[in-house]
Design a protein around this motif. Structure first.
Motif, PDB file in Angstrom:
ATOM      1  N   LEU B  69       0.874  -1.176   0.000  1.00 23.11           N
ATOM      2  CA  LEU B  69       0.000   0.000   0.000  1.00 23.11           C
ATOM      3  C   LEU B  69       0.899   1.211   0.000  1.00 23.11           C
ATOM      4  O   LEU B  69       1.404   1.609   1.052  1.00 23.11           O
ATOM      5  CB  LEU B  69      -0.862   0.023   1.259  1.00 23.11           C
ATOM      6  N   ALA B  89     -10.111  -9.460   6.670  1.00 27.00           N
ATOM      7  CA  ALA B  89     -11.420  -9.067   6.156  1.00 27.00           C
ATOM      8  C   ALA B  89     -11.404  -7.605   5.745  1.00 27.00           C
ATOM      9  O   ALA B  89     -11.985  -7.217   4.729  1.00 27.00           O
ATOM     10  CB  ALA B  89     -12.495  -9.318   7.211  1.00 27.00           C
ATOM     11  N   ALA B  90     -10.707  -6.790   6.525  1.00 26.96           N
ATOM     12  CA  ALA B  90     -10.658  -5.354   6.225  1.00 26.96           C
ATOM     13  C   ALA B  90      -9.912  -5.114   4.912  1.00 26.96           C
ATOM     14  O   ALA B  90     -10.296  -4.250   4.114  1.00 26.96           O
ATOM     15  CB  ALA B  90      -9.985  -4.599   7.375  1.00 26.96           C
ATOM     16  N   ARG B  92      -9.696  -7.295   2.435  1.00 28.25           N
ATOM     17  CA  ARG B  92     -10.608  -7.752   1.374  1.00 28.25           C
ATOM     18  C   ARG B  92     -11.630  -6.669   1.049  1.00 28.25           C
ATOM     19  O   ARG B  92     -11.944  -6.387  -0.103  1.00 28.25           O
ATOM     20  CB  ARG B  92     -11.374  -9.004   1.837  1.00 28.25           C
ATOM     21  N   ARG B  93     -12.141  -6.074   2.136  1.00 24.45           N
ATOM     22  CA  ARG B  93     -13.200  -5.088   1.977  1.00 24.45           C
ATOM     23  C   ARG B  93     -12.720  -3.869   1.204  1.00 24.45           C
ATOM     24  O   ARG B  93     -13.401  -3.325   0.344  1.00 24.45           O
ATOM     25  CB  ARG B  93     -13.668  -4.686   3.380  1.00 24.45           C
ATOM     26  N   ARG B  94     -11.507  -3.428   1.590  1.00 23.56           N
ATOM     27  CA  ARG B  94     -11.025  -2.159   1.050  1.00 23.56           C
ATOM     28  C   ARG B  94     -10.263  -2.298  -0.260  1.00 23.56           C
ATOM     29  O   ARG B  94     -10.436  -1.497  -1.166  1.00 23.56           O
ATOM     30  CB  ARG B  94     -10.135  -1.475   2.109  1.00 23.56           C
ATOM     31  N   HIS B  95      -9.430  -3.314  -0.353  1.00 20.04           N
ATOM     32  CA  HIS B  95      -8.441  -3.321  -1.440  1.00 20.04           C
ATOM     33  C   HIS B  95      -8.671  -4.380  -2.479  1.00 20.04           C
ATOM     34  O   HIS B  95      -7.966  -4.403  -3.478  1.00 20.04           O
ATOM     35  CB  HIS B  95      -7.033  -3.487  -0.855  1.00 20.04           C
ATOM     36  N   TYR B  98     -14.037  -8.680  -6.334  1.00 26.62           N
ATOM     37  CA  TYR B  98     -14.209 -10.051  -6.818  1.00 26.62           C
ATOM     38  C   TYR B  98     -15.257 -10.099  -7.908  1.00 26.62           C
ATOM     39  O   TYR B  98     -16.313  -9.481  -7.796  1.00 26.62           O
ATOM     40  CB  TYR B  98     -14.676 -10.968  -5.676  1.00 26.62           C
ATOM     41  N   LEU B 117     -22.979  -1.462  -2.738  1.00 26.08           N
ATOM     42  CA  LEU B 117     -22.568  -2.129  -1.498  1.00 26.08           C
ATOM     43  C   LEU B 117     -21.058  -2.044  -1.295  1.00 26.08           C
ATOM     44  O   LEU B 117     -20.578  -1.862  -0.172  1.00 26.08           O
ATOM     45  CB  LEU B 117     -23.026  -3.592  -1.547  1.00 26.08           C
ATOM     46  N   ASP B 120     -20.605   1.183   0.178  1.00 21.11           N
ATOM     47  CA  ASP B 120     -21.188   1.227   1.539  1.00 21.11           C
ATOM     48  C   ASP B 120     -20.286   0.524   2.547  1.00 21.11           C
ATOM     49  O   ASP B 120     -20.109   1.001   3.669  1.00 21.11           O
ATOM     50  CB  ASP B 120     -22.556   0.532   1.552  1.00 21.11           C
ATOM     51  N   LEU B 121     -19.726  -0.605   2.116  1.00 23.29           N
ATOM     52  CA  LEU B 121     -18.898  -1.375   3.041  1.00 23.29           C
ATOM     53  C   LEU B 121     -17.695  -0.574   3.504  1.00 23.29           C
ATOM     54  O   LEU B 121     -17.118  -0.840   4.552  1.00 23.29           O
ATOM     55  CB  LEU B 121     -18.432  -2.674   2.383  1.00 23.29           C
ATOM     56  N   ASN B 122     -17.296   0.396   2.705  1.00 22.14           N
ATOM     57  CA  ASN B 122     -16.147   1.211   3.072  1.00 22.14           C
ATOM     58  C   ASN B 122     -16.554   2.600   3.535  1.00 22.14           C
ATOM     59  O   ASN B 122     -15.732   3.496   3.672  1.00 22.14           O
ATOM     60  CB  ASN B 122     -15.190   1.307   1.887  1.00 22.14           C
ATOM     61  N   GLY B 123     -17.859   2.757   3.751  1.00 20.03           N
ATOM     62  CA  GLY B 123     -18.351   4.034   4.264  1.00 20.03           C
ATOM     63  C   GLY B 123     -18.192   5.153   3.252  1.00 20.03           C
ATOM     64  O   GLY B 123     -18.122   6.318   3.623  1.00 20.03           O
ATOM     65  N   ARG B 163     -19.339  -3.952  -9.477  1.00 20.07           N
ATOM     66  CA  ARG B 163     -19.228  -4.035  -8.022  1.00 20.07           C
ATOM     67  C   ARG B 163     -17.771  -4.260  -7.609  1.00 20.07           C
ATOM     68  O   ARG B 163     -17.295  -3.702  -6.632  1.00 20.07           O
ATOM     69  CB  ARG B 163     -20.085  -5.172  -7.478  1.00 20.07           C
ATOM     70  N   ARG B 170      -7.284  -2.134  -5.158  1.00 18.69           N
ATOM     71  CA  ARG B 170      -5.964  -2.290  -5.756  1.00 18.69           C
ATOM     72  C   ARG B 170      -5.953  -3.501  -6.680  1.00 18.69           C
ATOM     73  O   ARG B 170      -5.303  -3.470  -7.717  1.00 18.69           O
ATOM     74  CB  ARG B 170      -4.915  -2.518  -4.674  1.00 18.69           C
TER      75      ARG B 170
END
Lengths: 614, 239
Positions: B69, B89-90, B92-95, B98, B117, B120-123, B163, B170
Motif C-alpha cells: 500500500l 477481512a478489512a 478484502r473489503r477495502r483493497h 471479486y 454495497l 457502503d462497506l467502506n463508508g 461491483r 488495488r
C-alpha cells in the motif's frame, strides 16, 4: 489508500438483513404471521383475564361496601380505642355507631301525620359510603336518607324532615323531636334498606335520651347520668330469726340469692361495727353479679312487718389516702333510731336515700389516727374505672382499718368497678362516664387492606363482618387464571420458538452462498453472526405489530359483545399499555435469543464457499 | 516499481483420501496495473491459487506474502499466522474486488445496491459513481433498478465487474468471469474488464480455462503438473 481501512458502517448489516427479508417478503410475512398467531391469542387470554379481574375488582373498589368492616356483635368501644384505630394508615374512615335498639326513629311524612320507622346510622365528615356514592356528608342540621327511605316518606333533597325518638319511663311514653334538612338521597347501591344517615352527635343524643338522660342542648327532658348504686349484699339485723319461708322470700326476685347468718364477730370483721344483744344478723348477698337499689327495696318489701334493719353494702372496695394508707371500705348507713336500738353511734349521714346529693353522701369516717388530715380528703378508689379520685368530707372517727362511707356511695363506687364513673364538679355528683359505643363502621383504605385489618381486629378479640371473602375470591381466581395463562403461554411460546429457530436455521443453510459472499466482501464473522439476529428481531417486531392489531380488533369485538353487561368505561378484555409494551419487547428479545443458533451457524460459513459453490 | 502483491515460495497441500495435491507457487508477483491471466485445465490448482490470493485460504508456508500500500506493505503471512481474521477481512473489503463465475451478486439487492454495497462497506458515498460506471459498460437505469434475477447472464457479469471495481480496489480477482456466457459475449466482457481496470488503475488477476481470452500483453501464469503415485504436485509458473 494507506493506513487502516475505514471502519465498517454499522448500518450495512441490518440493511442487508432487512433487504433479504423484504426480498422474500411472502416467506417473511408467513413467519411473522405464525409468530403473531402465537402472541395474539396469548394477549387475548391475558387481556380477558386482566379485564375480567379488573372489572370485578373495579366493582369492589368503586363500592365502599367492600371496604367496610363492622363488629359482628354489639360491643363496648371506648373513644380512645376508636381513635387508636382511626389513626392507622390503612383506615380511611371510622365512625362509632350507637346501639341497634336505640337507633330506630320515626320520621314524619310531609303531611305531618304519617310516619315511617327508620334505622338511624351515624355518619361523619369523610364517610366514604356517602362520598363515594356522590352524596355530601350532611351538616349538623342535615340528614341523608336512603332511596328506599326517601320513597317511603315521599321526600326529595332540600325538604324538611321531622324526626322523633321515643322512650318509656315506667309506662309513660315520652318523645324527643328534631327537625332536619334532607341534604341527599343515597342510591340503593350504597344502602338498599330504609335508613337515615344522621350526624354522629345527634345519634348520640338520641341514644342518651333513650337511656333516660336529658339532652339540654335539644331541650329534651330527662335525668342525669347519675351513677346508680349496685350492691353485693345487705346486712339484715333482725329482732327474730328468719324462718325458711322468709329466707326463700328474700332470695327470690331481689337479685340476692344467698342468706347466711353471721355472728357479731363476723359482722365486725366485715364492717368494723359490733352489735351487742340478742339481734340476729343475716348476710343476704349475691353470688357474683351485683344487685340494685330496687333489689334492696324488694327485700325490704318482703320483710315488711318484721323488725329488721337493712344495711346494703359493697364488697371488695378499698381506698388509698393521700398519705398512702390503704383502707377497706365499709358501707354503713344507720338511722338515728336504729342506732340507738343497736346501742351504736349513728353515722353523721344516718340512712340517706340514694338520691341525696353529694354534700351528704360524700363523707367518710376514718380511724382515729387518720382524722387529722383536714375537713376534706381526696381519696383514690381502687379498681374503679374512669376518674377514681374523690373529695370526701371527713365526718368523724370510725373503726380501725376501715374507711366508712354511706351505703349509697359505696354502691355507686361498686358500679364504678364495671363502668366508668366520674365526679362531676359542676353538679357535685358521681355520674356515669359516657358509655362506650355499641359498634363502629370502619373503611379500609383499599380493598387489599381489608384482610389485614379484619385479622388485626380479630386479634383483639373482636369478631368482625367484612367482605374479605369477596376480595379473596377474586384474588384466588386471579391466581388460578394467571397459572392457567402461563400453562397455555409456555406451550405457545415453546412452539413458536421452535418454529422460529427452525426457520432461521434453515434460512442460514439456504443462504450459505450469500453469507460466504458477504465474508468474501470483507464482512467480519461478528457481522454475519448478527445477520440472522437482525432478521429474527425484525420478524418478531412485525409479528408483535400484527398481534397487537389482532388483539385490539378482537378485544374491541369482545368488549362490544359484552358491553351491555358492563358499566360505562369497563372492559372485559383489556391490557394496560405497559403490558403490551412488555409483551412486544419480550417477544422481540426471545426472537433474538432464538436466532443465536442460526447466528452461530452463520459464523461457520467460510468466504471460500462463495467462490467454490458455483 | 514496487509490486502490488507478492507471493513467493508458497506451498499449499490438500488431501483427498490417500491422494495429496500440492500447489507450489515459487514466485507470483504483480505490479500495479498488471492484467494477469492465470490459465490452466481444471484440477491444476487454479482455485487454490485464487483462494490464496483472495485471502480466504491460508498457505501452509510461504517465503514471502505481502500486500503493498504505497510506501508501506502488509505482511499477509503474519496476519494468517496470528489469525487476525478481522485485518484480512478489512483488506478484502477495502483493497480487493471479486468477480465470480456467476457474478456473486446478492439476489435480495437491486443491481444498483449490489454495486453500491462495495462503497457502503467502506463508508464511501455514491456521488454518481455507480451511474457513471454503469454508463461506460452499458447498464441502463431500469437494469440498475432491477434485482439481478431479471438480468441476462452477461448483464449480471457486467454488474459484478462494476461491483468489483466500484470502491477502486488495488486488486480485482476474477474467477472464470465468463464461464456462464457464450464465447462472443465472453470476449466482450473480458474486453470491458480490461478497459475499466486500465481506467481505474486496478490490477486484475483473471483465472480462466479459456486461453482465447488471454491477450499477448497480459502477464501470464500457468501450471506444470507432476503426477506421482499418491501425490500430484502442481507448480505455478510465469510464462
Amino acid at each position: 489508500m494507506p493506513g487502516e481501512p475505514p471502519r465498517l458502517p454499522r448500518s450495512v448489516v441490518p440493511r442487508l438483513a432487512f433487504a433479504d427479508l423484504w426480498h422474500e417478503w411472502i416467506l417473511s410475512f408467513c413467519i411473522a404471521t405464525a409468530l403473531a398467531a402465537v402472541l395474539a391469542p396469548l394477549l387475548l387470554l391475558l387481556g380477558l383475564k386482566h379485564g375480567t379481574i379488573e372489572t370485578m375488582r373495579d366493582r369492589l373498589i368503586q363500592d365502599p361496601i367492600y371496604r367496610e368492616i363492622r363488629p359482628a356483635q354489639t360491643g363496648n368501644f371506648a373513644e380512645d380505642w376508636l381513635q387508636r384505630w382511626r389513626r392507622r394508615p390503612d383506615v380511611i374512615f371510622m365512625t362509632p355507631t350507637i346501639l341497634r335498639g336505640a337507633s330506630i326513629v320515626r320520621a314524619f311524612k310531609p303531611n305531618g301525620r304519617d310516619t315511617a320507622s327508620l334505622d338511624m346510622v351515624p355518619t361523619a365528615p369523610g364517610d366514604p359510603l356517602l362520598l363515594e356514592n356522590g352524596i355530601d356528608v350532611p351538616p349538623e342540621n342535615g340528614v341523608v336518607l336512603t332511596t328506599e327511605a326517601a320513597s317511603q316518606l315521599g321526600l326529595k333533597p332540600g325538604a324538611t324532615l321531622r324526626i322523633q325518638a321515643n322512650r318509656y319511663r315506667g309506662s309513660v311514653q315520652e318523645f324527643a323531636d328534631a327537625t332536619f334538612q334532607l341534604t341527599g338521597v343515597l342510591p340503593p347501591r350504597g344502602d338498599p334498606l330504609p335508613r337515615l344517615y344522621a350526624p354522629l352527635a345527634f345519634t348520640e343524643d338520641v341514644e342518651a335520651f333513650r337511656n333516660g338522660v336529658a339532652v339540654p342542648a335539644r331541650s329534651w327532658p330527662g335525668g342525669t347520668r347519675t351513677a346508680a348504686p349496685s350492691y353485693d349484699g345487705v346486712f339484715i339485723i333482725a329482732a327474730a330469726p328468719f324462718d325458711a319461708l322468709t329466707q326463700r322470700n328474700i332470695t327470690t326476685g331481689t337479685g340476692f340469692s344467698l342468706v347466711e347468718e353471721l355472728g357479731p364477730d363476723e359482722l365486725a370483721r366485715r364492717s368494723g361495727f359490733r352489735i351487742a344483744g340478742t339481734w340476729h344478723i343475716y348476710d343476704l348477698h349475691v353470688i357474683s353479679e351485683p344487685s340494685t337499689e330496687a333489689g334492696v327495696n324488694n327485700a325490704r318489701e318482703r320483710l315488711r312487718g318484721q323488725d329488721v334493719i337493712l344495711i346494703p353494702y359493697a364488697r371488695d372496695l378499698a381506698v388509698t389516702l393521700p398519705n398512702g394508707a390503704r383502707l377497706a371500705v365499709s358501707s354503713w348507713s344507720l338511722a338515728d333510731d336504729d342506732a340507738r336500738r343497736l346501742e351504736l353511734v349513728a353515722p353523721p349521714w344516718g340512712a340517706p336515700p340514694v338520691t341525696a346529693d353529694f354534700s351528704v353522701l360524700g363523707a367518710v369516717l376514718l380511724p382515729a389516727a387518720m382524722t387529722g388530715t383536714g375537713p376534706q380528703v381526696p381519696v383514690r378508689i381502687e379498681r374503679v374505672l374512669g376518674d377514681p379520685a374523690l373529695p370526701l368530707a371527713v365526718a368523724g372517727t370510725g373503726p380501725e382499718g376501715f374507711a366508712v362511707v354511706p351505703s349509697p356511695l359505696a354502691g355507686m363506687l361498686r358500679t364504678g368497678l364495671r363502668r366508668e364513673i366520674l365526679y362531676d364538679r359542676d353538679s357535685a355528683s358521681l355520674v356515669l362516664g359516657r358509655p362506650g359505643f355499641g359498634g363502629f363502621r370502619l373503611y379500609a383504605r383499599t380493598i387489599d387492606d381489608v384482610s389485614a385489618l379484619a385479622a388485626a381486629l380479630r386479634e383483639e378479640g373482636i369478631e368482625v363482618v367484612s367482605q374479605v371473602q369477596a376480595i379473596d375470591r377474586i384474588r384466588v381466581l386471579d391466581r388460578g387464571l394467571t397459572r392457567m395463562f402461563w400453562l397455555v403461554a409456555v406451550v405457545g411460546i415453546v412452539g413458536g420458538a421452535a418454529a422460529l429457530v427452525a426457520s432461521l436455521y434453515a434460512a442460514v443453510q439456504r443462504k450459505r452462498r450469500d453469507l460466504g459472499m458477504m465474508r468474501l466482501l470483507g464482512l467480519p464473522r461478528s457481522s454475519v453472526f448478527l445477520f440472522p439476529i437482525y432478521q429474527s428481531t425484525a420478524l418478531a417486531a412485525t409479528a408483535a405489530l400484527i398481534a397487537l392489531i389482532a388483539f385490539f380488533a378482537l378485544a374491541g369485538v369482545i368488549n362490544r359483545v359484552f358491553a351491555s353487561d358492563l358499566d360505562l368505561g369497563q372492559r372485559l378484555c383489556w391490557l394496560p399499555a405497559s403490558y403490551l409494551l412488555v409483551a412486544a419487547l419480550a417477544m422481540t428479545s426471545a426472537a433474538a435469543l432464538c436466532a443465536l443458533m442460526a447466528g452461530a451457524r452463520a459464523t461457520q460459513v467460510e468466504p471460500a464457499e462463495a467462490i467454490r459453490d458455483e | 516499481m514496487k509490486p502490488q502483491l507478492s507471493l513467493q515460495g508458497a506451498v499449499r497441500c490438500r488431501s483427498r483420501g490417500n491422494h495429496t495435491f500440492e500447489l507450489r507457487v515459487p514466485d507470483f508477483t504483480l505490479a500495479p496495473g498488471d492484467f494477469v491471466a492465470v490459465a490452466g485445465a481444471s484440477g491444476c490448482g487454479k482455485s487454490t491459487l485464487l483462494d490464496l490470493l483472495a485471502l480466504v485460504l491460508p498457505p501452509d508456508s510461504t517465503r514471502h506474502f505481502s500486500f503493498h500500500l504505497g510506501d508501506s506493505s502488509v505482511d499477509l503471512q503474519n496476519l494468517w499466522n496470528t489469525g487476525d481474521e478481522a485485518a484480512l477481512a478489512a483488506i478484502r473489503r477495502r483493497h480487493l474486488g471479486y468477480v465470480l463465475q456467476t457474478g456473486g451478486l446478492f439476489p435480495f439487492l437491486s443491481v444498483r445496491h449490489n454495486i453500491r454495497l462495495a462503497l457502503d462497506l467502506n463508508g464511501a458515498a455514491d456521488d454518481g459513481r455507480v451511474d457513471a460506471l454503469a454508463e461506460t459498460i452499458g447498464l441502463s437505469a431500469p437494469m440498475l433498478a432491477s434485482k439481478p434475477q431479471f438480468l441476462s447472464g452477461g448483464q449480471r457479469q457486467r454488474a459484478a465487474i462494476l461491483r468489483a471495481l466500484a470502491h477502486r480496489p488495488r486488486v480485482v480477482l476474477a474467477d472464470e468471469p465468463t464461464a456462464a456466457v457464450d464465447q462472443e459475449l465472453a470476449h466482450r466482457i473480458v474486453r470491458e474488464l480490461r478497459r475499466l481496470a486500465a481506467v481505474e488503475g486496478s490490477t486484475v488477476i483473471m483465472v480462466t480455462h479459456d486461453r482465447t481470452l488471454v491477450d499477448e500483453n497480459d502477464v501470464q501464469y500457468g501450471f506444470d503438473l507432476h503426477a506421482e503415485e499418491n501425490r500430484t504436485v502442481s507448480t505455478c509458473k510465469r510464462h
